[in-house]
Design a protein around this motif. Structure first.
Motif, PDB file in Angstrom:
ATOM      1  N   ALA A 138       0.853  -1.256  -0.007  1.00 42.86           N
ATOM      2  CA  ALA A 138       0.142  -0.050   0.146  1.00 42.86           C
ATOM      3  C   ALA A 138       1.025   1.511   0.044  1.00 42.86           C
ATOM      4  O   ALA A 138       0.464   2.300  -0.728  1.00 42.86           O
ATOM      5  N   GLU A 139       1.802   1.209   0.860  1.00 38.64           N
ATOM      6  CA  GLU A 139       2.836   2.219   0.699  1.00 38.64           C
ATOM      7  C   GLU A 139       3.511   2.743  -0.574  1.00 38.64           C
ATOM      8  O   GLU A 139       3.636   3.786  -0.837  1.00 38.64           O
ATOM      9  N   ALA A 140       3.888   1.594  -1.176  1.00 36.82           N
ATOM     10  CA  ALA A 140       4.710   1.738  -2.323  1.00 36.82           C
ATOM     11  C   ALA A 140       3.832   2.362  -3.561  1.00 36.82           C
ATOM     12  O   ALA A 140       4.041   3.329  -4.278  1.00 36.82           O
ATOM     13  N   VAL A 141       2.591   1.715  -3.461  1.00 33.39           N
ATOM     14  CA  VAL A 141       1.460   2.552  -4.530  1.00 33.39           C
ATOM     15  C   VAL A 141       0.973   3.838  -4.296  1.00 33.39           C
ATOM     16  O   VAL A 141       1.238   4.548  -5.108  1.00 33.39           O
ATOM     17  N   LEU A 142       0.722   3.960  -2.880  1.00 31.27           N
ATOM     18  CA  LEU A 142       0.195   5.467  -2.443  1.00 31.27           C
ATOM     19  C   LEU A 142       1.381   6.508  -2.668  1.00 31.27           C
ATOM     20  O   LEU A 142       1.212   7.810  -3.398  1.00 31.27           O
ATOM     21  N   THR A 143       2.655   6.230  -2.027  1.00 34.49           N
ATOM     22  CA  THR A 143       3.757   7.026  -2.407  1.00 34.49           C
ATOM     23  C   THR A 143       4.155   7.365  -3.847  1.00 34.49           C
ATOM     24  O   THR A 143       4.100   8.735  -4.065  1.00 34.49           O
ATOM     25  N   ARG A 144       4.199   6.338  -4.530  1.00 30.72           N
ATOM     26  CA  ARG A 144       4.433   6.618  -6.061  1.00 30.72           C
ATOM     27  C   ARG A 144       3.107   7.660  -6.596  1.00 30.72           C
ATOM     28  O   ARG A 144       3.675   8.455  -7.352  1.00 30.72           O
ATOM     29  N   ALA A 145       2.036   7.447  -6.235  1.00 33.60           N
ATOM     30  CA  ALA A 145       0.887   8.194  -6.803  1.00 33.60           C
ATOM     31  C   ALA A 145       1.061   9.712  -6.257  1.00 33.60           C
ATOM     32  O   ALA A 145       0.687  10.593  -6.889  1.00 33.60           O
ATOM     33  N   GLN A 146       1.623   9.899  -4.949  1.00 33.57           N
ATOM     34  CA  GLN A 146       1.478  11.059  -4.319  1.00 33.57           C
ATOM     35  C   GLN A 146       2.745  11.752  -5.024  1.00 33.57           C
ATOM     36  O   GLN A 146       2.570  12.946  -5.181  1.00 33.57           O
ATOM     37  N   GLU A 147       3.761  11.222  -5.192  1.00 34.89           N
ATOM     38  CA  GLU A 147       4.982  11.854  -5.890  1.00 34.89           C
ATOM     39  C   GLU A 147       4.864  12.212  -7.292  1.00 34.89           C
ATOM     40  O   GLU A 147       5.219  13.057  -7.740  1.00 34.89           O
ATOM     41  N   ALA A 148       3.851  11.485  -7.889  1.00 37.11           N
ATOM     42  CA  ALA A 148       3.422  11.835  -9.171  1.00 37.11           C
ATOM     43  C   ALA A 148       2.447  13.193  -9.359  1.00 37.11           C
ATOM     44  O   ALA A 148       2.094  13.585 -10.379  1.00 37.11           O
ATOM     45  N   GLY A 149       2.040  13.393  -8.128  1.00 39.75           N
ATOM     46  CA  GLY A 149       1.028  14.440  -7.992  1.00 39.75           C
ATOM     47  C   GLY A 149      -0.564  14.016  -8.268  1.00 39.75           C
ATOM     48  O   GLY A 149      -1.182  15.041  -8.317  1.00 39.75           O
ATOM     49  N   VAL A 150      -0.801  12.815  -8.458  1.00 42.24           N
ATOM     50  CA  VAL A 150      -2.187  12.326  -8.614  1.00 42.24           C
ATOM     51  C   VAL A 150      -2.732  11.862  -7.516  1.00 42.24           C
ATOM     52  O   VAL A 150      -4.104  11.617  -7.717  1.00 42.24           O
ATOM     53  N   ALA A 151      -2.267  11.767  -6.351  1.00 44.26           N
ATOM     54  CA  ALA A 151      -2.938  11.407  -5.264  1.00 44.26           C
ATOM     55  C   ALA A 151      -2.641  12.435  -4.141  1.00 44.26           C
ATOM     56  O   ALA A 151      -1.601  12.999  -4.020  1.00 44.26           O
ATOM     57  N   ARG A 152      -3.661  13.035  -3.245  1.00 44.21           N
ATOM     58  CA  ARG A 152      -3.600  13.597  -2.160  1.00 44.21           C
ATOM     59  C   ARG A 152      -2.198  13.474  -1.200  1.00 44.21           C
ATOM     60  O   ARG A 152      -2.301  12.233  -0.965  1.00 44.21           O
ATOM     61  N   ARG A 153      -1.590  14.392  -1.105  1.00 42.33           N
ATOM     62  CA  ARG A 153      -0.266  14.151   0.020  1.00 42.33           C
ATOM     63  C   ARG A 153      -0.777  13.925   1.398  1.00 42.33           C
ATOM     64  O   ARG A 153       0.038  13.388   2.415  1.00 42.33           O
ATOM     65  N   ASP A 154      -1.880  14.286   1.936  1.00 45.22           N
ATOM     66  CA  ASP A 154      -2.330  14.388   3.276  1.00 45.22           C
ATOM     67  C   ASP A 154      -2.903  13.216   3.616  1.00 45.22           C
ATOM     68  O   ASP A 154      -3.272  12.790   4.892  1.00 45.22           O
ATOM     69  N   VAL A 155      -3.198  11.959   2.659  1.00 41.35           N
ATOM     70  CA  VAL A 155      -3.724  10.784   3.235  1.00 41.35           C
ATOM     71  C   VAL A 155      -2.545  10.028   3.586  1.00 41.35           C
ATOM     72  O   VAL A 155      -1.217   9.884   2.986  1.00 41.35           O
ATOM     73  N   GLU A 156      -2.630   9.135   4.578  1.00 42.98           N
ATOM     74  CA  GLU A 156      -1.680   8.107   5.039  1.00 42.98           C
ATOM     75  C   GLU A 156      -2.089   6.818   4.756  1.00 42.98           C
ATOM     76  O   GLU A 156      -3.346   6.392   4.112  1.00 42.98           O
ATOM     77  N   VAL A 157      -1.079   5.928   4.596  1.00 45.20           N
ATOM     78  CA  VAL A 157      -1.238   4.660   4.151  1.00 45.20           C
ATOM     79  C   VAL A 157      -2.466   3.881   5.090  1.00 45.20           C
ATOM     80  O   VAL A 157      -3.214   3.241   4.467  1.00 45.20           O
TER      81      VAL A 157
END
Length: 191
Positions: A138-157
């Motif tokens: 979950a962390e790998a997928v969410l972090t990648r999406a956050q770093e790409a700017g497509v997922a909110r950065r305030d969401v935690e795993v």
């Protein structure tokens, strides 16, 4: 992430027919546990796999060994599926497809979890391994999406895991309803 362990007999890999039976039993058990929870009979699982009960017991001498094998197989499928997504999909698509993978995993987990905890305890290696895989994927997928700017950065795993995991607690949810729920979660995750 982990690799799927090959079943063996006395340290040797299984023959092709025995391997097929092992896979059919795991698949049948997964389906039956999703449909009927874990209180279903082993005979029903053997029948669904189209093997005899003796074949089931050769591979899984106890009900607990079958539950553990299905649970570990689900965790390994989640890890392998996530690795493939990270290697081949764009960040948002990977997140979207991961949530569907996780929903499938969590649905089977719900059916098996309580019986396993009662038998082996929350701190058993299998359950600890499962938590590590879930958090890591979950962390790998969410972090990648956050770093790409497509997922909110305030969401935690843990937020994402709890949202989707909580959705699997609806015992009568249809596939369509599950898809709608994931769409709602994704809308909330989008940057």
């Amino acid at each position: 992430m982990t690799a799927v362990a090959e079943p063996t007999t006395s340290g040797r890999p299984l023959r092709a027919d025995a391997r097929r039976n092992y896979e059919r039993l795991l698949s049948a058990a997964r389906e039956v546990f999703r449909e009927h929870e874990t209180d279903t009979s082993l005979e029903k699982i053997a029948a669904r796999a189209e093997v005899g009960i003796g074949t089931l017991y050769r591979h899984f001498p106890t009900r607990l060994t079958l539950l553990e094998a299905v649970y570990r197989d689900e965790v390994d499928d989640l890890a392998t599926g996530t690795e493939k997504l990270l290697a081949s999909a764009e960040p948002w698509e990977a997140l979207e497809r991961y949530l569907h993978l996780f929903m499938s995993y969590a649905t089977t987990k719900r059916a098996l979890f309580h019986e396993l905890v009662d038998a082996v305890g929350r701190d058993a290696e299998l359950l600890t391994h499962s938590r590590q895989v879930i958090n890591g994927t979950a962390e790998a997928v969410l972090t990648r999406a956050q770093e790409a700017g497509v997922a909110r950065r305030d969401v935690e795993v843990s937020d994402m895991i709890r949202l989707v995991g909580g959705c699997t607690m609806m015992p009568e949810a249809s596939a369509e309803q599950s898809d709608r729920i994931i769409a709602v979660v994704l809308a909330g995750l989008r940057a």
